[in-house]
Motif scaffolding. Structure first.
Motif, PDB file in Angstrom:
ATOM      1  N   MET C 181      -1.102  -0.647  -1.590  1.00  0.00           N
ATOM      2  CA  MET C 181      -0.019   0.022  -0.862  1.00  0.00           C
ATOM      3  C   MET C 181       0.928  -1.004  -0.234  1.00  0.00           C
ATOM      4  O   MET C 181       2.152  -0.814  -0.234  1.00  0.00           O
ATOM      5  CB  MET C 181      -0.612   0.936   0.217  1.00  0.00           C
ATOM      6  N   SER C 214      -0.589   3.870  -5.846  1.00  0.00           N
ATOM      7  CA  SER C 214       0.277   3.722  -4.671  1.00  0.00           C
ATOM      8  C   SER C 214       1.750   3.745  -5.046  1.00  0.00           C
ATOM      9  O   SER C 214       2.599   3.975  -4.194  1.00  0.00           O
ATOM     10  CB  SER C 214      -0.018   2.403  -3.947  1.00  0.00           C
ATOM     11  N   PRO C 220       5.472   4.595  -1.172  1.00  0.00           N
ATOM     12  CA  PRO C 220       5.792   4.546   0.260  1.00  0.00           C
ATOM     13  C   PRO C 220       7.288   4.590   0.563  1.00  0.00           C
ATOM     14  O   PRO C 220       7.663   4.717   1.725  1.00  0.00           O
ATOM     15  CB  PRO C 220       5.205   3.196   0.703  1.00  0.00           C
ATOM     16  N   SER C 285       0.922   4.848   4.310  1.00  0.00           N
ATOM     17  CA  SER C 285       2.042   4.316   3.525  1.00  0.00           C
ATOM     18  C   SER C 285       3.227   3.921   4.413  1.00  0.00           C
ATOM     19  O   SER C 285       4.144   3.231   3.958  1.00  0.00           O
ATOM     20  CB  SER C 285       2.496   5.330   2.467  1.00  0.00           C
TER      21      SER C 285
END
Lengths: 295, 295, 295, 295
Positions: C181, C214, C220, C285
């Motif tokens: 992440m 991720s 994110p 995130s």
């Protein structure tokens, strides 16, 4: 004074020897029979358990490898707290986490016993020579009582605050030390790779803002400081495994306190990687070898 | 002596002032007209180009922000090398990468000019007070020639080796400094979080193996050192952006030399993150703020 | 089946509800009276202690916040092991360190009880929907017994090996997840800073060697994946404090195993710093926010 | 079509071969006479300089090792820009920093030449098989012109945006890849140290949130993926030196953009340390060897 001394390893044995020399009557306990026999010849008395040793004494000193041993020696059925009389000064010189130090101290307090933590620095050399530094977490009164006895084993007896602060002082200092040593290693290795004479570089750093104990007293680059482990193949000194243990205590305490220690965590990992390569027995300044072409 | 002084910014201007005070006749060049006017009033002469300034002088000194400016000032058509006479001593006091320093020096050597690199430490305060440290990369002969003049602007004039080694010394020292400051920040913040008095902790570190300039002279924790930026809101001192620049030079030089600098690279990133948060203008010791709860 | 269910928090309560729905007769224990009352209304029976719950049941399931609770619930005087009959299948669904899982299992084995560890992933949403993944460390026989019951609370019931391996699988996966992440955050933020469209960049990564969960499922960067927490202010999802807990378990297990995890340790510190800034309650995130200028 | 192809190294030569096979008439330039002779036998024509090659051609393709070569080949007196006619489509397939790509493109634009950057992934195997991925930074019009020709050398021709974005896409992807590979290495090594079967662990990761190309397609642990370099002694594949180069481009671009990339910087250092140990010639997934006891 009759003193119980429990834990007679590489550090504890020479410390106990200095107390015997100073005229104290020691009640000794360790699992190692041969070191007991050796110290008994010098005048100490062998006890059958930590409880037994504590029962016979006016002061208790312990020097153990890790938190689990400290818990056992104090809290087990035949442990120190089962034998010690209320009012007896007690000091644990082991290097452990501050939390355990506080918990054992709280258990002691319940029976009227005041317990200090007093981890040391100075290594086996300092233990033999009686030049250790003691970082003491204790009430003012207990510190005053312990100080003269600790001074027979060490040179600097520093009062850090209440119980637990001795451990805190030690792990914070060693966190910084572990980082600084890698910092010096990187600076010296970079200078060498870029083409400056490493003695000249060390001289400049040592009179400038990079100045630190890891550079001016214990420089990891061979040939800079004659008395440093780097100049004798990284033997003697402060083993990388011990630095790794202390960085483990520091980062674990940080985790429990929700406190970031970013470079400290990286430093711990780098000593861990050094240990994995099989170099954990060398002085911790050998971390610099990871920054040089292998020969 | 007639001295060309090129680059009259926050550092260069006070350095030039000290030379004028010492009785030298300065040939000045900068793109900033107002600083030229100001120094002309003190007795300097304004030149129309670096070439022009160099042509009129018996020594050339430059103090510029970065490598690109150094290349331009020396190598452009109206640059120093287009005007300087063979045999004239030349010194660049800019902080740049060692590679550029060596390249510009090699270009100068082709026309019989011996060029030294001599980056400084001590900041604008040291420049004004004439107490800078000069880290000089030069031949023995050139160093002997430059030394008395540099001594009119600084207190420590250190000969580091051949050209380029001045830069190497500076970036290696500052690599270590950038790491140490973060190390001290982590140790102080951890101690504080665990409950030891920070003054006591600093005292212990400063008399122990964690001892370093970042702790005993420039401690980042407020209230430990009265004269440190930490005790005046992180104003003045050595800006985080400058530390970031120097760590950039160090890690980039390391990359070109295929030399790992692991903590150095992390340190650079942490100052970069500090700058991104908008704190690049603070003293670099404000890196400790990232280790404390925001207020 | 009569099942003891101990630990009825955010995860345990919906899991218990699914078992009640599936027709089991639950013996419930928790310190929270209101959740007990609520589940009793659905048909569960309230027990006075873990021992009591275990005594009445043919299977025991526990779901607790941390290792200390697991030790207490199993090993205390009124704990599970004081009540459970030999031969009863037992499974702990808490996420704890593998060492504690093995120790509690060893204690159970002494009285003829086979205990599995089965930490879950999928969050409170998965617990409610009955779509959790269970990573099970158990003997083949115990796994076969538990599998149908776990399948009433989850979708993937994975046999990882002997007891403890469930925890190992979870912390190793989450170690990688925590690193990935941050890796995606750095790649997206760098691309954005350099001037590529972030949707285009995500598309390229997702069809190339940077591809990972991720990036392609939980990116994110806001606006890339509509269903990801990044597109709703980092609410919901997997809290940064939970990631921090799992990285703490991973790095602490690594320390005990003398295994370096360098990026893992840095990742842990970065989530710790995020938590210190006050953002621990956001989805993990949101670590990407540390890579962008604050608004 | 008459195409100038400049730079016939490990990547360029097989790419040029595919264009010759596709029926194009190639104007070849390289400093290596033997590869020129070899390609001339296949039907290419040898040019005396990049300028000469460009003058004779309707399209120009370059494939060079680093930014310095790109500058030289385009901007020198006998470079591409000295020979190319206005309106000729030009594409540089080298992997370099986005800044240089933009500068060379700007120089080309001054004389009416539209220049694209189109770095590739897929390695020498992909170059030979004609299955490369091209990440193209170009105007829509230029992309449309280049696409069919690039498709004769590759399988995925991705339009990333304006000039420079091809480089950005590549370095951002490889930044993430370099991090992910270390993340997988740490997760696998930790699992192995803690006692889970590594095949089971990889299976769990690959169906969970840790899933990534470095785990499911190119796992660094020997024996997990039969076709991965880890299962053939880390030979072939994507060399660690190339990963180090790309991470150098990424971190240097980040530095210039004032963008932190913390894990990226650590990753770069770890590959650098791997290279220092003498393992730079191995596939980059051999980074995992630093996490295992040396044999």
């Amino acid at each position: 004074m009759r003193i119980a001394f429990i834990g007679l390893g590489n550090m504890g044995a020479p410390m106990a020897r200095n107390l015997i020399k100073a005229g104290h009557q020691l009640q000794l306990f360790d699992l190692n029979k041969s070191v007991l026999a050796e110290l008994a010849e010098l005048g100490g008395t062998i006890s059958s358990s930590p409880r037994d040793a504590a029962q016979q004494s006016d002061m208790v000193i312990t020097m153990l490898p890790a938190a689990a041993h400290v818990r056992g020696v104090y809290l087990n059925e035949d442990g120190v707290l089962a034998g010690v009389r209320a009012g007896t000064p007690v000091v644990d010189c082991s290097t452990i986490d501050p939390q355990t130090a506080r918990e054992v101290s709280a258990a002691a307090a319940k029976q009227g016993v005041d317990l200090a933590d007093a981890p040391v620095s100075g290594g086996t050399g300092g233990a033999a020579a009686g030049t250790l530094t003691f970082m003491v977490g204790a009430s003012d009164e207990l510190f005053a009582t312990l100080q003269p006895v600790l001074a027979q084993m060490g040179r600097n007896i520093v009062h850090c605050g209440a119980v637990g602060t001795g451990q805190i002082a030690k792990i914070c200092n060693n966190l910084l030390l572990g980082i600084s040593m890698i910092g010096v290693s990187e600076a010296m290795a970079l200078g060498n790779a870029l083409g400056i004479d490493t003695k000249v570089l060390a001289g400049i750093i040592n009179s400038s803002t990079g100045r630190c104990w890891s550079s001016d007293t214990y420089n990891p680059w061979p040939g800079i400081i004659e008395t440093a482990p780097a100049s004798r193949g990284y033997t003697g000194g402060f083993g990388a495994e011990l630095m790794l243990k202390d960085l483990g205590l520091a980062t674990e305490a940080a985790r429990q306190a929700h406190q970031p220690v970013i470079l400290g965590a990286v430093a711990q990992q780098l000593y861990q990687a050094m240990s994995l390569r099989g170099d954990g027995g060398k002085d911790f300044s050998a971390i610099v070898e990871g920054y040089r072409k292998p020969e």
